[in-house]
Design a protein around this motif. Structure first.
Motif, mmCIF file in Angstrom:
data_model
loop_
_atom_site.group_PDB
_atom_site.id
_atom_site.type_symbol
_atom_site.label_atom_id
_atom_site.label_comp_id
_atom_site.label_asym_id
_atom_site.label_seq_id
_atom_site.Cartn_x
_atom_site.Cartn_y
_atom_site.Cartn_z
ATOM 1 N N ASN A 135 0.837 -1.202 0.000
ATOM 2 C CA ASN A 135 0.000 0.000 0.000
ATOM 3 C C ASN A 135 0.869 1.248 0.000
ATOM 4 O OD1 ASN A 135 -2.514 -1.365 0.115
ATOM 5 N ND2 ASN A 135 -2.198 -1.755 2.289
ATOM 6 N N PHE A 136 0.922 1.928 -1.148
ATOM 7 C CA PHE A 136 1.568 3.230 -1.182
ATOM 8 C C PHE A 136 0.468 4.268 -1.127
ATOM 9 C CE2 PHE A 136 2.825 7.008 -3.603
ATOM 10 C CZ PHE A 136 3.906 7.400 -2.836
ATOM 11 N N ASP A 137 0.404 4.996 -0.034
ATOM 12 C CA ASP A 137 -0.643 5.993 0.167
ATOM 13 C C ASP A 137 -0.031 7.378 0.000
ATOM 14 O OD1 ASP A 137 -2.702 7.621 0.892
ATOM 15 O OD2 ASP A 137 -3.177 6.585 2.756
ATOM 16 N N ALA A 138 -0.304 7.999 -1.130
ATOM 17 C CA ALA A 138 0.287 9.307 -1.421
ATOM 18 C C ALA A 138 -0.124 10.360 -0.399
ATOM 19 C CB ALA A 138 -0.120 9.761 -2.820
ATOM 20 N N LYS A 139 -1.296 10.229 0.181
ATOM 21 C CA LYS A 139 -1.778 11.246 1.121
ATOM 22 C C LYS A 139 -1.030 11.210 2.449
ATOM 23 C CE LYS A 139 -6.393 12.368 -0.518
ATOM 24 N NZ LYS A 139 -5.995 13.762 -0.758
ATOM 25 N N THR A 140 -0.440 10.074 2.792
ATOM 26 C CA THR A 140 0.268 9.970 4.078
ATOM 27 C C THR A 140 1.776 9.776 3.912
ATOM 28 O OG1 THR A 140 -0.134 7.580 4.157
ATOM 29 C CG2 THR A 140 -1.764 9.021 5.220
ATOM 30 N N SER B 205 1.753 22.841 -6.347
ATOM 31 C CA SER B 205 0.349 23.138 -6.048
ATOM 32 C C SER B 205 -0.487 21.866 -6.039
ATOM 33 C CB SER B 205 -0.214 24.148 -7.056
ATOM 34 O OG SER B 205 -0.201 23.620 -8.368
ATOM 35 N N HIS B 206 -0.183 20.931 -6.917
ATOM 36 C CA HIS B 206 -0.925 19.669 -6.945
ATOM 37 C C HIS B 206 -0.493 18.730 -5.815
ATOM 38 C CE1 HIS B 206 -2.129 21.042 -10.958
ATOM 39 N NE2 HIS B 206 -3.102 20.159 -10.878
ATOM 40 N N LEU B 207 0.794 18.768 -5.463
ATOM 41 C CA LEU B 207 1.251 17.951 -4.327
ATOM 42 C C LEU B 207 0.565 18.384 -3.040
ATOM 43 C CD1 LEU B 207 5.113 17.444 -4.781
ATOM 44 C CD2 LEU B 207 3.325 15.698 -4.904
ATOM 45 N N GLU B 208 0.398 19.674 -2.851
ATOM 46 C CA GLU B 208 -0.241 20.178 -1.629
ATOM 47 C C GLU B 208 -1.660 19.643 -1.475
ATOM 48 O OE1 GLU B 208 0.103 24.363 -2.100
ATOM 49 O OE2 GLU B 208 2.220 24.426 -1.526
ATOM 50 N N ILE B 209 -2.296 19.351 -2.612
ATOM 51 C CA ILE B 209 -3.665 18.821 -2.575
ATOM 52 C C ILE B 209 -3.674 17.301 -2.434
ATOM 53 C CG2 ILE B 209 -5.815 18.575 -3.891
ATOM 54 C CD1 ILE B 209 -5.053 21.228 -5.291
ATOM 55 N N HIS B 210 -2.878 16.620 -3.241
ATOM 56 C CA HIS B 210 -2.961 15.166 -3.346
ATOM 57 C C HIS B 210 -1.948 14.409 -2.484
ATOM 58 C CE1 HIS B 210 -5.777 15.662 -6.644
ATOM 59 N NE2 HIS B 210 -4.913 16.480 -7.238
ATOM 60 N N ALA B 211 -0.827 15.039 -2.141
ATOM 61 C CA ALA B 211 0.218 14.353 -1.378
ATOM 62 C C ALA B 211 0.957 15.371 -0.514
ATOM 63 C CB ALA B 211 1.179 13.650 -2.330
ATOM 64 N N PRO B 212 0.297 15.891 0.511
ATOM 65 C CA PRO B 212 0.831 17.035 1.262
ATOM 66 C C PRO B 212 2.117 16.775 2.037
ATOM 67 C CG PRO B 212 -1.106 16.120 2.352
ATOM 68 C CD PRO B 212 -1.022 15.464 1.013
ATOM 69 N N HIS B 213 2.460 15.508 2.295
ATOM 70 C CA HIS B 213 3.660 15.217 3.091
ATOM 71 C C HIS B 213 4.857 14.803 2.238
ATOM 72 C CE1 HIS B 213 1.037 15.551 6.537
ATOM 73 N NE2 HIS B 213 0.249 14.614 6.045
ATOM 74 N N ILE B 214 4.632 14.618 0.967
ATOM 75 C CA ILE B 214 5.730 14.258 0.069
ATOM 76 C C ILE B 214 6.611 15.477 -0.175
ATOM 77 C CG2 ILE B 214 6.177 13.810 -2.403
ATOM 78 C CD1 ILE B 214 4.136 11.574 -2.247
ATOM 79 N N THR B 215 7.916 15.249 -0.250
ATOM 80 C CA THR B 215 8.868 16.342 -0.471
ATOM 81 C C THR B 215 9.593 16.140 -1.808
ATOM 82 O OG1 THR B 215 10.613 15.182 0.759
ATOM 83 C CG2 THR B 215 9.218 16.710 1.995
ATOM 84 N N LEU B 216 10.187 17.221 -2.297
ATOM 85 C CA LEU B 216 10.919 17.186 -3.556
ATOM 86 C C LEU B 216 12.359 17.632 -3.354
ATOM 87 C CD1 LEU B 216 8.403 18.829 -6.076
ATOM 88 C CD2 LEU B 216 8.839 16.389 -5.742
ATOM 89 N N GLU B 217 13.247 17.038 -4.112
ATOM 90 C CA GLU B 217 14.640 17.478 -4.178
ATOM 91 C C GLU B 217 14.946 17.760 -5.645
ATOM 92 O OE1 GLU B 217 19.039 15.473 -3.748
ATOM 93 O OE2 GLU B 217 17.525 14.933 -2.244
ATOM 94 N N ILE B 218 15.359 18.989 -5.957
ATOM 95 C CA ILE B 218 15.589 19.399 -7.346
ATOM 96 C C ILE B 218 17.087 19.416 -7.650
ATOM 97 C CG2 ILE B 218 15.157 21.156 -9.097
ATOM 98 C CD1 ILE B 218 12.640 19.794 -7.918
ATOM 99 N N THR B 219 17.461 18.788 -8.735
ATOM 100 C CA THR B 219 18.843 18.758 -9.211
ATOM 101 C C THR B 219 18.904 19.474 -10.554
ATOM 102 O OG1 THR B 219 19.272 16.635 -8.127
ATOM 103 C CG2 THR B 219 20.757 17.263 -9.918
ATOM 104 N N THR B 220 19.929 20.291 -10.755
ATOM 105 C CA THR B 220 20.082 20.995 -12.033
ATOM 106 C C THR B 220 20.481 20.016 -13.128
ATOM 107 O OG1 THR B 220 20.756 23.018 -10.907
ATOM 108 C CG2 THR B 220 21.294 22.844 -13.242
ATOM 109 N N VAL B 221 19.788 20.088 -14.246
ATOM 110 C CA VAL B 221 20.042 19.181 -15.368
ATOM 111 C C VAL B 221 21.480 19.306 -15.863
ATOM 112 C CG1 VAL B 221 19.578 18.889 -17.842
ATOM 113 C CG2 VAL B 221 17.683 18.943 -16.224
ATOM 114 N N ASP B 222 22.112 18.148 -16.060
ATOM 115 C CA ASP B 222 23.385 18.070 -16.775
ATOM 116 C C ASP B 222 23.177 17.001 -17.848
ATOM 117 O OD1 ASP B 222 25.933 17.505 -17.756
ATOM 118 O OD2 ASP B 222 26.906 17.874 -15.827
#
Length: 300
Positions: free
Chosen positions: A85-90, A113-130
């Motif tokens: 069970n992968f629960d995006a909301k939790t 904006s969509h994560l805040e609605i559908h998966a509020p606890h998920i975080t992102l890490e951004i890497t600059t494209v190479d």
């Protein structure tokens, strides 16, 4: 019968070319991975990997094994993950995306904006494209997805075209234009600010080179996003994707023009690699990105 954990260890070492990195990906200790490798070597009667300065290089036999084992492992993990069970909301999982800085300007507000609605606890890490490393990053799991303006050649990667894009020119109002027309002569004689080709934004330079033309590079910067005030204050020209040019249309110090020559359009694409582990989370994230980004483009 080979232990499934040994197959996971083999595939992960092959993908990462590192015992220590494989341990991180598998969430086990490095000695455990080394022990698994020893068992694999005994079972298959082959060295499998040779330690070099460039990492753990697979033998010919290991390469043959990988093609078969990775395919079956993906299928097995896929079946198993359907039960989990992968629960995006939790979920508090962190997903990693490779973006250019101007890609971040356009895509991050949509994604967040969509994560805040559908998966509020998920975080992102951004890497600059190479672009020189992007395929390896996806295959080894350094990033979960990438969005860029260039198709990747590795056939093991999945690609979805999000939209077709073209370049536009941001021109300082300090640059005098006869009849308020931006010509090829203006373009070639003006001072330009550019970013490294490794970001994928080398279409203009490649085109000019084929035509035997050269522009004046006044400033090279790692990211487009720092150029806002510099364009106006230092009489610069910057060539950016048209969707990014829209961010400057209300800036009275900057003029926006079409590129003054026949430059082809390009595709903006989403890339990902079908992983052999944690498939349910990966499937959710990729489907999430595909849905929100294609929907957003259809609305604009």
């Amino acid at each position: 019968m080979v232990d499934l954990n040994l197959i996971r260890a083999f595939v992960t070492i092959y993908n990462t070319r590192s015992v220590s990195t494989a341990a991180v990906h598998l969430n086990i200790t490095q000695p455990s991975v080394s022990h698994n490798l020893s068992r694999l070597r005994y079972l298959f009667k082959d060295q499998l990997f040779i330690r070099t300065k460039e990492g753990m290089i697979p033998t010919t036999y290991a390469t043959q094994l990988y093609e078969a084992l990775n395919h079956h492992l993906v299928e097995i993990e896929g079946v198993v993950s359907e039960v989990k069970n992968f629960d995006a909301k939790t979920s508090e999982r962190c997903f990693r995306i490779a973006l250019t800085d101007i890609g971040g300007l356009y895509f991050l507000p949509i994604i967040l904006s969509h994560l805040e609605i559908h998966a509020p606890h998920i975080t992102l890490e951004i890497t600059t494209v190479d672009m020189n490393k992007l395929s390896d990053w996806l295959i080894t799991g350094k990033v979960d997805a990438a969005i860029c303006n260039k198709n990747l050649e590795d056939k093991s990667l999945n690609t979805l075209t999000l939209f077709e894009e073209k370049y536009t020119c941001l021109v300082s109002r300090g640059i005098i234009l006869e009849g308020n027309k931006f010509t090829l002569d203006n373009f070639l004689k003006g001072n330009h600010a550019v970013v490294p080709a490794s970001t994928g934004h080398n279409l203009v330079e490649n085109y000019l080179s084929k035509q035997g033309l050269r522009r004046k590079i006044k400033l090279q910067v790692p990211q487009f996003s720092i150029l806002g005030e510099l364009i106006a204050k230092h009489n610069l020209i910057v060539t950016v994707p048209s969707r990014i040019g829209e961010y400057f249309k209300h800036n009275s110090d900057i003029q926006i023009f079409d590129v003054p020559f026949e430059l082809p359009c390009f595709d903006v694409t989403l890339h990902w690699y079908k992983k052999s582990a944690d498939t349910s989370a990966q499937k959710w994230f990729i489907n999430f990105l595909k849905e929100i980004l294609t929907d957003h483009n259809e609305m604009n």
